[in-house]
Motif scaffolding. Structure first.
Motif, short mmCIF file in Angstrom:
data_model
loop_
_atom_site.label_atom_id
_atom_site.label_comp_id
_atom_site.label_asym_id
_atom_site.label_seq_id
_atom_site.Cartn_x
_atom_site.Cartn_y
_atom_site.Cartn_z
N ARG A 90 125.67 97.82 13.98
CA ARG A 90 124.88 99.04 14.08
C ARG A 90 124.12 99.31 12.77
NH1 ARG A 90 125.53 103.94 17.30
NH2 ARG A 90 127.60 103.78 18.21
N LEU A 91 124.86 99.30 11.68
CA LEU A 91 124.26 99.59 10.38
C LEU A 91 123.24 98.52 9.99
CD1 LEU A 91 124.13 101.14 7.71
CD2 LEU A 91 126.14 99.86 6.94
N GLY A 92 123.63 97.26 10.15
CA GLY A 92 122.74 96.17 9.79
C GLY A 92 121.43 96.24 10.55
N ARG A 93 121.51 96.56 11.83
CA ARG A 93 120.28 96.64 12.63
C ARG A 93 119.40 97.79 12.16
NH1 ARG A 93 123.93 95.19 16.80
NH2 ARG A 93 124.07 97.34 17.52
N ALA A 94 120.02 98.88 11.75
CA ALA A 94 119.23 100.00 11.23
C ALA A 94 118.52 99.59 9.95
CB ALA A 94 120.13 101.21 10.98
N ILE A 95 119.21 98.83 9.11
CA ILE A 95 118.61 98.36 7.86
C ILE A 95 117.45 97.42 8.16
CG2 ILE A 95 119.03 96.94 5.80
CD1 ILE A 95 121.96 98.03 5.90
N GLY A 166 124.96 81.85 -6.09
CA GLY A 166 124.18 82.13 -7.29
C GLY A 166 123.37 83.41 -7.20
N ILE A 167 123.72 84.26 -6.26
CA ILE A 167 122.97 85.52 -6.13
C ILE A 167 123.19 86.38 -7.37
CG2 ILE A 167 124.53 87.27 -5.16
CD1 ILE A 167 121.72 86.73 -3.03
N ARG A 168 122.19 87.15 -7.74
CA ARG A 168 122.32 87.96 -8.96
C ARG A 168 122.16 89.45 -8.70
NH1 ARG A 168 117.85 85.55 -11.73
NH2 ARG A 168 118.12 87.10 -13.35
N ALA A 169 121.96 89.81 -7.44
CA ALA A 169 121.84 91.24 -7.12
C ALA A 169 122.34 91.49 -5.70
CB ALA A 169 120.40 91.70 -7.25
N ILE A 170 123.15 92.53 -5.57
CA ILE A 170 123.74 92.86 -4.27
C ILE A 170 123.57 94.35 -3.99
CG2 ILE A 170 125.92 93.08 -3.00
CD1 ILE A 170 126.83 90.50 -4.42
N LEU A 171 123.07 94.65 -2.79
CA LEU A 171 122.99 96.03 -2.34
C LEU A 171 124.15 96.21 -1.38
CD1 LEU A 171 121.20 98.56 -2.56
CD2 LEU A 171 120.02 97.79 -0.52
N ASN A 172 125.13 97.00 -1.77
CA ASN A 172 126.37 97.07 -1.03
C ASN A 172 126.53 98.33 -0.20
OD1 ASN A 172 128.99 96.57 -0.14
ND2 ASN A 172 129.91 97.42 -1.98
N TYR A 173 126.47 98.17 1.12
CA TYR A 173 126.68 99.29 2.04
C TYR A 173 128.15 99.40 2.47
CZ TYR A 173 121.64 100.09 2.82
OH TYR A 173 120.31 100.39 2.68
N ALA A 174 128.95 98.42 2.12
CA ALA A 174 130.35 98.44 2.55
C ALA A 174 131.16 99.37 1.64
CB ALA A 174 130.94 97.04 2.50
N PRO A 175 132.12 100.08 2.21
CA PRO A 175 132.90 101.06 1.43
C PRO A 175 133.99 100.42 0.61
CG PRO A 175 133.59 101.13 3.71
CD PRO A 175 132.49 100.11 3.63
N ILE A 176 133.61 99.51 -0.28
CA ILE A 176 134.57 98.92 -1.21
C ILE A 176 133.91 98.82 -2.58
CG2 ILE A 176 135.69 97.51 0.55
CD1 ILE A 176 134.13 95.14 -1.05
N ALA A 177 134.74 98.71 -3.61
CA ALA A 177 134.24 98.47 -4.96
C ALA A 177 134.17 96.97 -5.14
CB ALA A 177 135.15 99.11 -5.99
N TYR B 98 126.02 106.91 13.04
CA TYR B 98 126.93 106.31 12.07
C TYR B 98 128.35 106.79 12.30
CZ TYR B 98 128.89 105.07 7.50
OH TYR B 98 129.67 104.57 6.50
N GLU B 99 129.27 105.85 12.41
CA GLU B 99 130.66 106.18 12.74
C GLU B 99 131.49 106.52 11.51
OE1 GLU B 99 129.40 103.30 12.44
OE2 GLU B 99 129.52 102.01 14.23
N GLY B 100 130.88 106.44 10.33
CA GLY B 100 131.65 106.61 9.11
C GLY B 100 131.92 108.05 8.71
N PHE B 101 131.14 108.99 9.26
CA PHE B 101 131.30 110.38 8.85
C PHE B 101 132.51 111.06 9.47
CE2 PHE B 101 126.47 110.30 8.24
CZ PHE B 101 126.56 110.18 6.87
N GLY B 102 132.64 110.93 10.78
CA GLY B 102 133.68 111.63 11.51
C GLY B 102 135.07 111.47 10.93
N PRO B 103 135.52 110.24 10.74
CA PRO B 103 136.88 110.03 10.25
C PRO B 103 137.13 110.67 8.89
CG PRO B 103 135.92 107.97 11.03
CD PRO B 103 134.82 108.99 11.04
N GLN B 104 136.08 110.96 8.15
CA GLN B 104 136.25 111.58 6.83
C GLN B 104 136.07 113.10 6.89
OE1 GLN B 104 137.43 109.73 4.42
NE2 GLN B 104 137.32 107.99 5.83
N GLY B 105 135.96 113.64 8.09
CA GLY B 105 135.88 115.08 8.22
C GLY B 105 134.47 115.65 8.18
N PHE B 106 133.48 114.78 8.29
CA PHE B 106 132.10 115.26 8.28
C PHE B 106 131.52 115.20 9.69
CE2 PHE B 106 132.89 113.66 3.96
CZ PHE B 106 132.61 114.81 3.25
#
Lengths: 209, 209
Positions: A90-95, A166-177, B98-106
């Motif tokens: 879902r997210l990827g397609r929106a991007i 060898g990538i040098r830049a990442i745009l991270n939409y995933a909820p991790i550090a 986006y399914e990410g809001f609901g579970p976090q209370g938004f």
DNA sequence: ATCTGTGAAGCACTTCACAGCG
DNA sequence: CGCTGTGAAGTGCTTCACAGAT
């Protein structure tokens, strides 16, 4: 001399404001006026520019067109950048469908997913490839930035693959550090974190800790 | 004592890491371990917590569940928050889905658009209202946060409306620097700015300014 | 022995304020 | 006279380092 990340992250803001002024036909702008529209201090704007050169005219201000050209050159915005999207849910397609990247020189040239039902299908003119083939595909077909739009569980594995390519830049939409070598740039896009950073200030106007 | 925005913006990060640890069944964690997974220094984590209380046990570390509860309380994450979405175009619909809001209370409880073809239609169980009625609707039906997902041209006008409704937090997807009173929180979600902040580091590995 | 909580030190970012140029 | 460019001052954030608790 090492220039702070904070400075670099403000430059695109300046560039955007200048582009707006340019399309309004404005030829000259002062640091003070830029400051007002951007909520940054005028001194900070002048100082930020000073790290890269002397772009203004004392008594007059900055030539909008010239300053914008300089910023674009500094930031590398006068080129096309090739991006790979990983995660075509879902997210990827929106991007993929987002119209804001192209006009700024950012073109998604590869898209990956791990769902067999999605692999091989076509989206916005791109054939979705198997994430398992990511390293092979990107080895032959280099990209500048990886966009990670997979669920949290798989995100670090994808990031490790990108780093191996060898990538040098990442745009991270995933909820991790993301864990990456120091030489790899990562920017996080995370509306939930943004919301959670605001709710602190919303809790009962009384308990203003 | 005034606590820095930078501290507040790190707390959600900590909360997220703790939630992950909790669902792994972990009961105790040290500042050092948290530091490693989050790319933040252990001293900074301890200092950040210290602004709000003493949550750890010397020699042992922090109880995961207890610390997570504290952070949720501090951030106000143990409640439901009501959001209004303005702009139901491509981007707005992606946000709504986006399914990410609901579970976090938004929870998005109102959605607006100005396109007559869209007003009155239903999306994810919400009837899209006319943006022109925004102030009337929100006057009766208060929300906590406004999500601005309209094109740049209309964004400041929408933000002004939200401010007049007494909103105190705005999540801004529009590519403009919002002008708001100091008491209103704004967080920007802008992948293009994020990309432009990285390309600086990508330009020919040689010219490392 | 280990790890927190925290003053103090260190460092980095921002603002000041003004010389100098147009 | 206005506005930039910039050392210097000011401010605030981060790290250090260790006393104290378990």
């Amino acid at each position: 001399m090492k220039i702070s990340d904070l400075v670099i992250d403000r430059l695109p803001l300046y560039a955007r404001a200048l582009a707006a002024l340019e399309s309004d036909g404005r030829e000259v702008v002062s640091s003070q006026e830029l400051a007002k529209t951007l909520n940054v201090s005028a001194a900070q704007i002048r100082k930020d520019f000073s790290y890269f050169g002397r772009f203004g005219k004392q008594g007059r201000g900055y030539n909008v067109r010239k300053l914008l050209d300089e910023l674009r050159r500094i930031l590398g915005l006068n080129r096309q950048w090739r991006l790979a999207l990983i995660g075509a849910g879902r997210l990827g397609r929106a991007i993929l469908g987002y119209e804001g990247f192209g006009p700024q020189g950012f073109r998604i040239v590869e898209a990956f997913d791990s769902d067999p039902a999605v692999i091989g299908t076509s989206l916005n003119g791109l054939t979705i490839r198997n994430t398992a083939d990511l390293e092979n595909v990107l080895a032959k077909n280099k990209v500048d930035v990886g966009i990670v739009a997979v669920p949290a569980e798989g995100a670090q594995r994808v990031i490790d693959s990108l780093v191996r390519c060898g990538i040098r830049a990442i745009l991270n939409y995933a909820p991790i550090a993301a864990q990456v070598p120091a030489a790899v740039q990562v920017r996080r896009v995370d509306p939930v974190l943004a919301l959670q950073g605001m709710t602190f200030y919303l809790k009962a106007a009384t308990d203003n800790e």
